[in-house]
Design an enzyme around this catalytic site. Structure first.
Site, short mmCIF file in Angstrom:
data_model
loop_
_atom_site.label_atom_id
_atom_site.label_comp_id
_atom_site.label_asym_id
_atom_site.label_seq_id
_atom_site.Cartn_x
_atom_site.Cartn_y
_atom_site.Cartn_z
N GLU A 147 0.84 -1.06 -0.13
CA GLU A 147 0.13 -0.03 -0.17
C GLU A 147 1.01 1.12 -0.10
O GLU A 147 1.86 1.40 0.61
CB GLU A 147 -0.83 -0.05 1.34
CG GLU A 147 -2.12 1.07 1.47
CD GLU A 147 -2.53 1.18 2.59
OE1 GLU A 147 -3.72 1.82 2.87
OE2 GLU A 147 -2.24 0.19 3.55
N LYS B 208 -9.64 3.36 -2.06
CA LYS B 208 -9.69 2.67 -0.98
C LYS B 208 -10.97 3.13 -0.10
O LYS B 208 -11.24 4.46 -0.02
CB LYS B 208 -8.57 2.91 -0.11
CG LYS B 208 -8.61 2.13 1.54
CD LYS B 208 -7.46 2.43 2.31
CE LYS B 208 -7.39 1.48 3.47
NZ LYS B 208 -6.18 1.79 4.31
N CYS C 66 -5.72 -2.99 2.38
CA CYS C 66 -5.83 -2.91 3.83
C CYS C 66 -6.67 -3.07 4.47
O CYS C 66 -7.46 -4.09 4.77
CB CYS C 66 -4.56 -1.71 4.01
SG CYS C 66 -3.59 -1.98 5.57
#
Length: 260
Positions: A44, A113, A148
């Site tokens: 990430e 995200k 994540c």
């Protein structure tokens, strides 16, 4: 149909705010990926690391047309494999933690995200994405992305109708929460009847150590990753995946709940 595909997770030690260094290191890591690699997954925010001050982040954020995208597409063409990860993106004066899938042919898919880690400053710096990952068709496989913290929210990445075969998860997840990380990845693999790749960074910072936290799980939640030095890789079989899905049709019994 391409039955076998090799995916490699590259646990780069990301230097905070140093794009030149990170791109140089990434180039070295990509050149060291196993020769059979079809998809290389980076951590990430691989080019900048987490920047928790909005002003600092804004100075390094990039639009899709700039340096990082060009670098990734050049490397994908050079090595003839796709590259996934996330980078610090700027769009309409908003900052995004933007996952990407760069292909050798020049295609460049993105996903922003959705779930921002409110325990830290991430939710104060970034804007949350509004759309689920596109389904990317690459070498006969259907591939989706998450980033994540997204793995804590199973409804968002539910594999309704078995739309994807592999879920790629670039991450920056410290070892102090490693139990949650590994078990969340396994759970997502089991419930979605798909392979799941968790590509974490290495090294350490004030939040903890990140070493040895990259994994590849099959649809049973079994760890199938092998080590080539620090790189974790695995060859996935679509025939085995399809056979399992046909014998155990759990996906047909799933609740069909739409995400708002």
């Amino acid at each position: 149909m391409m039955d076998k595909i090799c995916i490699s997770a590259l646990p780069i030690d990301v230097a905070k705010g140093d794009v030149n260094y990170n791109l140089s290191e990434t180039e070295k890591w990509l050149s060291q990926a196993p020769r059979s690699t079809d998809v290389a997954v980076l951590p990430e925010l691989f080019s900048t690391g987490f920047l928790r001050e909005p002003a600092e982040a804004a100075t390094l954020a990039e639009e899709n047309t700039l340096r990082t995208k060009d670098f990734l597409l050049k490397q994908a063409r050079l090595h003839n494999f796709a590259i996934c990860g996330s980078f610090l993106a700027l769009e309409n004066q908003h900052l995004f933690n933007r996952a990407f899938f760069a292909e050798p042919n020049g295609d460049f898919a993105i996903y922003d995200k959705r779930h921002l880690f409110s325990v830290s400053e991430e939710s104060k710096v970034f804007t949350a994405g509004q759309s689920q990952s596109p389904i990317i068709r690459f070498r006969s496989w259907n591939i989706a992305m998450a980033v994540c913290y997204d793995v804590r929210f199973p409804a968002w990445i539910r594999n309704t109708g078995l739309k994807y075969d592999v879920l790629l998860v670039p991450a920056n997840w410290p070892d102090k929460r490693s139990f949650a990380w590994t078990h969340l990845l396994q759970a997502r693999a089991i419930e979605n009847q798909a392979y799941v790749v968790g590509a974490n960074r290495s090294g350490e910072d004030k939040f903890g150590c990140y070493d040895n936290q990259s994994y590849i799980f099959n649809y049973l939640g079994e760890s199938i990753g092998k080590a080539d030095g620090p790189i974790i890789y695995a060859t996935l079989s679509h025939a085995m995946l399809s056979d399992f899905r046909e014998k155990f049709t759990f996906w047909k019994d799933a609740d069909n709940i739409m995400i708002n």
